[in-house]
Design an enzyme around this catalytic site. Structure first.
Site, mmCIF file in Angstrom:
data_model
loop_
_atom_site.group_PDB
_atom_site.id
_atom_site.type_symbol
_atom_site.label_atom_id
_atom_site.label_comp_id
_atom_site.label_asym_id
_atom_site.label_seq_id
_atom_site.Cartn_x
_atom_site.Cartn_y
_atom_site.Cartn_z
ATOM 1 N N ARG A 1 -0.470 -8.745 13.216
ATOM 2 C CA ARG A 1 -1.092 -7.676 12.445
ATOM 3 C C ARG A 1 -1.814 -8.310 11.318
ATOM 4 N NH1 ARG A 1 4.353 -5.183 10.966
ATOM 5 N NH2 ARG A 1 3.258 -4.035 9.220
ATOM 6 N N LYS B 1 0.852 -1.273 0.021
ATOM 7 C CA LYS B 1 0.019 0.061 0.049
ATOM 8 C C LYS B 1 0.704 1.292 -0.020
ATOM 9 C CE LYS B 1 -1.886 -0.904 3.980
ATOM 10 N NZ LYS B 1 -1.216 -2.186 4.465
ATOM 11 N N ARG C 1 -9.362 1.556 8.825
ATOM 12 C CA ARG C 1 -8.789 -0.171 9.023
ATOM 13 C C ARG C 1 -10.113 -0.787 9.832
ATOM 14 N NH1 ARG C 1 -2.951 1.100 8.486
ATOM 15 N NH2 ARG C 1 -2.158 -0.939 8.944
ATOM 16 N N ARG D 1 12.060 -5.947 5.635
ATOM 17 C CA ARG D 1 12.236 -4.643 5.688
ATOM 18 C C ARG D 1 12.824 -4.597 7.205
ATOM 19 N NH1 ARG D 1 6.631 -1.559 5.415
ATOM 20 N NH2 ARG D 1 6.076 -2.443 7.355
ATOM 21 N N ARG E 1 11.964 -1.518 11.479
ATOM 22 C CA ARG E 1 10.880 -1.134 12.098
ATOM 23 C C ARG E 1 10.400 -2.085 13.328
ATOM 24 N NH1 ARG E 1 5.895 0.553 8.115
ATOM 25 N NH2 ARG E 1 4.785 -0.730 9.564
HETATM 26 P P1 B4P Z 1 3.731 -1.722 2.307
HETATM 27 O O1 B4P Z 1 2.568 -2.844 2.252
HETATM 28 O O2 B4P Z 1 3.897 -0.618 1.360
HETATM 29 O O3 B4P Z 1 3.786 -1.406 3.847
HETATM 30 P P2 B4P Z 1 3.131 -0.492 4.751
HETATM 31 O O4 B4P Z 1 2.426 0.677 3.864
HETATM 32 O O5 B4P Z 1 4.018 0.123 5.802
HETATM 33 O O6 B4P Z 1 1.916 -1.237 5.323
HETATM 34 P P3 B4P Z 1 1.536 -1.597 6.809
HETATM 35 O O7 B4P Z 1 0.092 -2.055 6.844
HETATM 36 O O8 B4P Z 1 2.599 -2.574 7.247
HETATM 37 O O9 B4P Z 1 1.852 -0.625 7.760
HETATM 38 P P4 B4P Z 1 1.279 0.972 8.089
HETATM 39 O O10 B4P Z 1 2.303 1.832 8.210
HETATM 40 O O11 B4P Z 1 -0.159 1.141 7.359
HETATM 41 O O12 B4P Z 1 5.093 -2.519 2.108
HETATM 42 C C1 B4P Z 1 5.724 -3.527 2.813
HETATM 43 C C2 B4P Z 1 7.216 -3.957 2.401
HETATM 44 O O13 B4P Z 1 7.027 -4.426 1.232
HETATM 45 C C3 B4P Z 1 8.019 -2.697 2.159
HETATM 46 O O14 B4P Z 1 9.285 -3.104 2.688
HETATM 47 C C4 B4P Z 1 8.321 -2.561 0.629
HETATM 48 O O15 B4P Z 1 9.463 -2.189 0.093
HETATM 49 C C5 B4P Z 1 7.942 -4.308 0.088
HETATM 50 N N1 B4P Z 1 7.170 -4.009 -0.938
HETATM 51 C C6 B4P Z 1 6.084 -3.384 -1.616
HETATM 52 N N2 B4P Z 1 5.558 -3.766 -2.723
HETATM 53 C C7 B4P Z 1 6.594 -4.823 -3.166
HETATM 54 C C8 B4P Z 1 6.743 -5.729 -4.379
HETATM 55 N N3 B4P Z 1 5.794 -5.524 -5.216
HETATM 56 N N4 B4P Z 1 7.591 -6.659 -4.363
HETATM 57 C C9 B4P Z 1 8.216 -6.994 -3.214
HETATM 58 N N5 B4P Z 1 8.541 -6.248 -2.194
HETATM 59 C C10 B4P Z 1 7.628 -5.088 -2.307
HETATM 60 O O16 B4P Z 1 0.652 0.583 9.540
HETATM 61 C C11 B4P Z 1 1.510 0.323 10.815
HETATM 62 C C12 B4P Z 1 0.831 0.303 12.070
HETATM 63 O O17 B4P Z 1 0.062 1.643 12.391
HETATM 64 C C13 B4P Z 1 -0.515 -0.484 12.115
HETATM 65 O O18 B4P Z 1 -0.041 -2.080 12.536
HETATM 66 C C14 B4P Z 1 -1.333 -0.188 13.459
HETATM 67 O O19 B4P Z 1 -0.892 -0.252 14.833
HETATM 68 C C15 B4P Z 1 -1.177 1.647 13.176
HETATM 69 N N6 B4P Z 1 -2.266 2.238 12.261
HETATM 70 C C16 B4P Z 1 -2.042 2.454 11.003
HETATM 71 N N7 B4P Z 1 -3.411 3.178 10.542
HETATM 72 C C17 B4P Z 1 -4.332 2.709 11.388
HETATM 73 C C18 B4P Z 1 -5.730 2.840 11.460
HETATM 74 N N8 B4P Z 1 -6.136 3.538 10.395
HETATM 75 N N9 B4P Z 1 -6.166 2.702 12.507
HETATM 76 C C19 B4P Z 1 -5.680 2.026 13.591
HETATM 77 N N10 B4P Z 1 -4.350 2.034 13.666
HETATM 78 C C20 B4P Z 1 -3.517 2.143 12.511
#
Ligand code: B4P
Length: 190
Positions: free
Chosen positions: A145, A14, A89, A128, A134
Site C-alpha cells: 500500500r 486521514k 488517489r 490496528r 483488517r
Molecule cells: P488512518 O490513516 O486514519 O487509516 P485509514 O483512513 O483507514 O487510511 P488507509 O489509507 O489505511 O485506508 P483506506 O480505508 O482509505 O488511521 C490508521 C490508524 O492510525 C488507525 O488505527 C488510527 O487509530 C491510528 N491513528 C490515527 N491517528 C493517530 C495518531 N495521531 N497517533 C497514533 N495513531 C493514530 O483505503 C483502504 C483501501 O481501499 C486502499 O488500500 C485501496 O485498496 C482502496 N481504496 C480506497 N480509496 C480508494 C480510491 N480512491 N481509489 C482506489 N482504491 C481505493
C-alpha cells in the site's frame, strides 16, 4: 460550501481526523475505504469484484471509484460541504473530482495532507491489525500500500500545489493536537 480533501499515506490518520473535522464543520464525510469495505461485507457484485484488489493493497479501478463518488455527491444536494477521505488517489480521480465540482458550480477549498514517517505508519497499522483484524493490515500488504501510495497518489501533491490549495502538517502527536492544527488551517482558508 466547504469541500476538503484529506490526503496522506495509509495510516497517516486521514480517517481518524476526517471524522472529527466532519462533525466540527457539519460536513458529509466520504471515506472511499469505508464504502468499499461495506460493499465487500455485503458481498455485493462490486464487493466480490474488489475484495482481492483491496486485500493485496492495490487500487480499485478509477472508473468504479469515480462512479461511486458521483453517486454519493449527487445524493447529498443539501450538504454544507464534503470531506473526501481517501479520494482522489490517482490523477484521473483528481480530474474527475474537479469536473464534479465544476458541474455543481462549487470548488475544492483545501487539500490537507498528513505527513507521518514510515516507521510510525507501520506501527499504527500493525496495531490496528491486532485490534481490528483488517485484512489489508498485514505487514506485506501495508508495504505494498505504501509503494502504491508513492507511485500513484503522491504525484497529486504537485497537482494540488499548483492550484495553491495544498497544506501539509506533521501528523505525529495526539489525535486532539493534530485536530486543532487542522481546524486552524481550515479556519484561516475557508
Ligand atoms: P488512518 O490513516 O486514519 O487509516 P485509514 O483512513 O483507514 O487510511 P488507509 O489509507 O489505511 O485506508 P483506506 O480505508 O482509505 O488511521 C490508521 C490508524 O492510525 C488507525 O488505527 C488510527 O487509530 C491510528 N491513528 C490515527 N491517528 C493517530 C495518531 N495521531 N497517533 C497514533 N495513531 C493514530 O483505503 C483502504 C483501501 O481501499 C486502499 O488500500 C485501496 O485498496 C482502496 N481504496 C480506497 N480509496 C480508494 C480510491 N480512491 N481509489 C482506489 N482504491 C481505493
Amino acid at each position: 460550501m466547504l469541500n476538503l480533501v484529506f490526503f496522506g499515506p495509509p495510516g497517516g490518520g486521514k480517517g481518524t481526523q476526517a471524522a472529527k473535522v466532519a462533525e466540527q464543520y457539519n460536513l458529509v464525510h466520504v471515506s472511499t475505504g469505508d464504502i468499499l469495505r461495506a460493499e465487500i461485507k455485503r458481498e455485493s457484485e462490486l464487493g466480490l469484484k474488489i475484495k482481492d484488489i483491496i486485500n493485496k493493497g492495490e487500487l480499485v479501478p478509477d472508473d468504479l471509484l469515480i462512479k461511486i463518488l458521483e453517486n454519493v455527491f449527487d445524493s447529498h444536494n443539501e450538504a454544507d460541504g464534503f470531506i473526501f477521505d481517501g479520494f482522489p488517489r490517482t490523477l484521473p480521480q483528481a480530474e474527475a473530482l474537479d469536473e464534479m465540482m465544476t458541474r455543481r458550480s462549487c470548488q475544492l477549498k483545501q487539500v490537507l495532507s498528513l505527513d507521518v514517517p514510515v516507521e510510525e505508519l507501520l506501527e499504527r497499522l500493525l496495531k490496528r491489525a491486532r485490534e481490528q483484524g483488517r485484512t489489508d493490515d498485514t505487514e506485506d500488504v501495508i508495504k505494498n500500500r505504501l509503494r502504491v501510495y508513492h507511485k500513484h497518489t503522491q504525484p497529486l501533491v504537485d497537482y494540488y500545489r499548483r492550484k495553491g490549495i495544498y497544506s501539509e502538517i506533521y501528523g505525529v502527536g495526539s489525535v486532539e493536537e493534530i485536530f486543532q492544527e487542522l481546524c486552524q488551517i481550515i479556519d484561516q482558508n475557508k
